[in-house]
Motif scaffolding. Structure first.
Motif, PDB file in Angstrom:
ATOM      1  N   PRO A   6      44.602 -16.788  74.980  1.00 33.80           N
ATOM      2  CA  PRO A   6      44.862 -17.408  73.675  1.00 33.80           C
ATOM      3  C   PRO A   6      43.679 -18.224  73.149  1.00 33.80           C
ATOM      4  CG  PRO A   6      46.776 -17.645  75.083  1.00 33.80           C
ATOM      5  CD  PRO A   6      45.673 -17.123  75.948  1.00 33.80           C
ATOM      6  N   ALA A   7      43.382 -18.031  71.869  1.00 37.54           N
ATOM      7  CA  ALA A   7      42.288 -18.761  71.223  1.00 37.54           C
ATOM      8  C   ALA A   7      42.521 -18.752  69.716  1.00 37.54           C
ATOM      9  CB  ALA A   7      40.936 -18.129  71.555  1.00 37.54           C
ATOM     10  N   VAL A   8      41.940 -19.733  69.031  1.00 39.90           N
ATOM     11  CA  VAL A   8      41.987 -19.806  67.570  1.00 39.90           C
ATOM     12  C   VAL A   8      40.563 -20.005  67.061  1.00 39.90           C
ATOM     13  CG1 VAL A   8      42.781 -21.117  65.569  1.00 39.90           C
ATOM     14  CG2 VAL A   8      44.330 -20.719  67.487  1.00 39.90           C
ATOM     15  N   TYR A   9      40.139 -19.116  66.171  1.00 37.11           N
ATOM     16  CA  TYR A   9      38.801 -19.204  65.590  1.00 37.11           C
ATOM     17  C   TYR A   9      38.933 -19.415  64.081  1.00 37.11           C
ATOM     18  CZ  TYR A   9      37.597 -16.876  69.987  1.00 37.11           C
ATOM     19  OH  TYR A   9      37.471 -16.542  71.313  1.00 37.11           O
ATOM     20  N   ALA A  10      38.157 -20.328  63.545  1.00 35.10           N
ATOM     21  CA  ALA A  10      38.204 -20.606  62.111  1.00 35.10           C
ATOM     22  C   ALA A  10      36.783 -20.638  61.568  1.00 35.10           C
ATOM     23  CB  ALA A  10      38.902 -21.936  61.848  1.00 35.10           C
ATOM     24  N   ASN A  11      36.559 -19.928  60.460  1.00 40.21           N
ATOM     25  CA  ASN A  11      35.288 -20.043  59.762  1.00 40.21           C
ATOM     26  C   ASN A  11      35.564 -20.294  58.284  1.00 40.21           C
ATOM     27  OD1 ASN A  11      35.936 -17.545  58.594  1.00 40.21           O
ATOM     28  ND2 ASN A  11      34.619 -16.379  59.977  1.00 40.21           N
ATOM     29  N   GLU A  12      34.589 -20.125  57.440  1.00 41.41           N
ATOM     30  CA  GLU A  12      34.745 -20.480  56.037  1.00 41.41           C
ATOM     31  C   GLU A  12      35.661 -19.522  55.280  1.00 41.41           C
ATOM     32  OE1 GLU A  12      30.845 -20.737  54.429  1.00 41.41           O
ATOM     33  OE2 GLU A  12      30.424 -22.696  55.333  1.00 41.41           O
ATOM     34  N   ASP A  13      35.872 -18.313  55.821  1.00 42.60           N
ATOM     35  CA  ASP A  13      36.630 -17.303  55.093  1.00 42.60           C
ATOM     36  C   ASP A  13      38.014 -17.037  55.649  1.00 42.60           C
ATOM     37  OD1 ASP A  13      34.425 -16.945  53.423  1.00 42.60           O
ATOM     38  OD2 ASP A  13      33.563 -15.426  54.747  1.00 42.60           O
ATOM     39  N   ARG A  14      38.190 -17.201  56.947  1.00 40.93           N
ATOM     40  CA  ARG A  14      39.462 -16.768  57.540  1.00 40.93           C
ATOM     41  C   ARG A  14      39.781 -17.498  58.833  1.00 40.93           C
ATOM     42  NH1 ARG A  14      35.916 -12.923  57.326  1.00 40.93           N
ATOM     43  NH2 ARG A  14      37.063 -11.947  55.620  1.00 40.93           N
ATOM     44  N   LEU A  15      41.027 -17.354  59.234  1.00 41.14           N
ATOM     45  CA  LEU A  15      41.526 -17.882  60.498  1.00 41.14           C
ATOM     46  C   LEU A  15      41.862 -16.683  61.388  1.00 41.14           C
ATOM     47  CD1 LEU A  15      42.533 -20.490  62.050  1.00 41.14           C
ATOM     48  CD2 LEU A  15      44.793 -19.957  61.110  1.00 41.14           C
ATOM     49  N   ARG A  16      41.342 -16.703  62.611  1.00 44.46           N
ATOM     50  CA  ARG A  16      41.615 -15.615  63.557  1.00 44.46           C
ATOM     51  C   ARG A  16      42.381 -16.192  64.741  1.00 44.46           C
ATOM     52  NH1 ARG A  16      38.477 -13.226  67.938  1.00 44.46           N
ATOM     53  NH2 ARG A  16      39.092 -11.056  68.260  1.00 44.46           N
ATOM     54  N   VAL A  18      46.446  -9.976  67.943  1.00 41.01           N
ATOM     55  CA  VAL A  18      45.338 -10.657  67.275  1.00 41.01           C
ATOM     56  C   VAL A  18      45.636 -10.640  65.781  1.00 41.01           C
ATOM     57  CG1 VAL A  18      42.872 -10.687  66.786  1.00 41.01           C
ATOM     58  CG2 VAL A  18      43.676  -9.997  69.053  1.00 41.01           C
ATOM     59  N   ILE A  19      45.734 -11.816  65.173  1.00 42.39           N
ATOM     60  CA  ILE A  19      46.081 -11.932  63.761  1.00 42.39           C
ATOM     61  C   ILE A  19      44.903 -12.533  63.007  1.00 42.39           C
ATOM     62  CG2 ILE A  19      47.726 -12.860  62.095  1.00 42.39           C
ATOM     63  CD1 ILE A  19      48.730 -13.130  65.661  1.00 42.39           C
ATOM     64  N   VAL A  20      44.495 -11.866  61.936  1.00 43.85           N
ATOM     65  CA  VAL A  20      43.417 -12.369  61.086  1.00 43.85           C
ATOM     66  C   VAL A  20      44.003 -12.699  59.725  1.00 43.85           C
ATOM     67  CG1 VAL A  20      41.192 -11.876  60.024  1.00 43.85           C
ATOM     68  CG2 VAL A  20      41.691 -10.994  62.314  1.00 43.85           C
ATOM     69  N   LEU A  21      43.884 -13.962  59.318  1.00 44.68           N
ATOM     70  CA  LEU A  21      44.462 -14.423  58.060  1.00 44.68           C
ATOM     71  C   LEU A  21      43.383 -15.041  57.182  1.00 44.68           C
ATOM     72  CD1 LEU A  21      46.540 -15.727  60.597  1.00 44.68           C
ATOM     73  CD2 LEU A  21      48.046 -15.540  58.615  1.00 44.68           C
ATOM     74  N   PRO A  22      43.036 -14.406  56.061  1.00 49.14           N
ATOM     75  CA  PRO A  22      42.159 -15.086  55.104  1.00 49.14           C
ATOM     76  C   PRO A  22      42.815 -16.374  54.632  1.00 49.14           C
ATOM     77  CG  PRO A  22      42.397 -12.752  54.575  1.00 49.14           C
ATOM     78  CD  PRO A  22      43.414 -13.056  55.622  1.00 49.14           C
ATOM     79  N   TRP A  23      42.011 -17.384  54.359  1.00 45.07           N
ATOM     80  CA  TRP A  23      42.580 -18.676  53.952  1.00 45.07           C
ATOM     81  C   TRP A  23      43.466 -18.535  52.721  1.00 45.07           C
ATOM     82  CZ3 TRP A  23      42.584 -22.027  57.561  1.00 45.07           C
ATOM     83  CH2 TRP A  23      41.497 -22.179  58.426  1.00 45.07           C
ATOM     84  N   GLY A  24      43.122 -17.614  51.842  1.00 49.93           N
ATOM     85  CA  GLY A  24      43.906 -17.428  50.624  1.00 49.93           C
ATOM     86  C   GLY A  24      45.290 -16.858  50.862  1.00 49.93           C
TER      87      GLY A  24
END
Length: 210
Positions: A50-60, A67-73
């Motif tokens: 388990p891990a959570v990655y966040a950058n300027e465009d999305r949350l992984r 594995v779920i990739v969610l754009p901030w929008g």
């Protein structure tokens, strides 16, 4: 602590499994092999993966089996209760396995916050006493000063609650930007599910034919 427990469990499983493979005979070796194929990826998935990655465009979000990739929008809310969750705009909830809720840590943080508030109140009373009547009160002598281990910048927070605060801040800053739009994607972790299913089937066959 979850990762430490996972490493300990993996160490015990490998020790027992390899010992059975080396010293065992016949069916024992096959049972040990099937158990290792089942247990090792399963324990790794729930403790080390388990891990959570966040950058300027999305949350992984990397959970044990998905594995779920969610754009901030596309994120409607980041919720904290008995578990930490992200909710997309369709209403689908995804648990953040890597950011577990610790009720014990929350209670500890609440006690620190209450102690900090009490010491600030005592310091304020000491300062007012020191300014009146020409005498020096406890504040002037330093007895009302807050202790050095108390955060005076704000209320104390549990570590995972701080992580959620940071993620909410990113969401507020990035959700309306064009680069943060897109579709939510969900991928099953076949690299985990495959060995687990194979090990379970092999172990079931061996036990059924014993």
């Amino acid at each position: 602590m979850g990762m430490i427990g996972g490493v300990a469990l993996l160490g015990i499983a490998l020790w027992l499994g390899i010992d059975a493979l080396v010293r065992g005979e016949g069916r024992t070796q096959w049972v040990a092999l099937a158990a290792l194929i089942l247990i090792v990826p399963l324990v790794s998935a729930f403790t080390l993966r388990p891990a959570v990655y966040a950058n300027e465009d999305r949350l992984r979000v990397r959970n044990p089996l998905r594995v779920i990739v969610l754009p901030w929008g596309q994120i409607a809310a980041l919720r904290s209760g008995y578990s930490n969750e992200v909710v997309d705009k369709s209403g689908t909830k995804f648990q953040l396995w890597a950011v577990p809720v610790s009720l014990r840590a929350r209670k500890k943080a609440a006690r620190r916050s209450a102690r900090s508030a009490a010491e600030r109140s005592a310091a304020a009373r000491g300062e007012r006493s020191g300014r009146g009547g020409g005498g020096m009160g406890f504040g002037g002598l330093g007895f009302g000063a807050p202790r050095g281990d108390v955060d005076m910048d704000g209320p104390a927070r549990a570590e995972t609650d701080k992580v959620m605060d940071d993620l909410r801040e990113l969401l507020e800053q990035r959700e309306k930007l064009e680069s943060s739009q897109g579709e939510v994607t969900v991928r099953w972790a076949y690299e985990v599910a495959g060995p687990v299913i194979a090990g379970a089937v092999l172990l079931a066959i061996l036990l059924a034919t014993a």
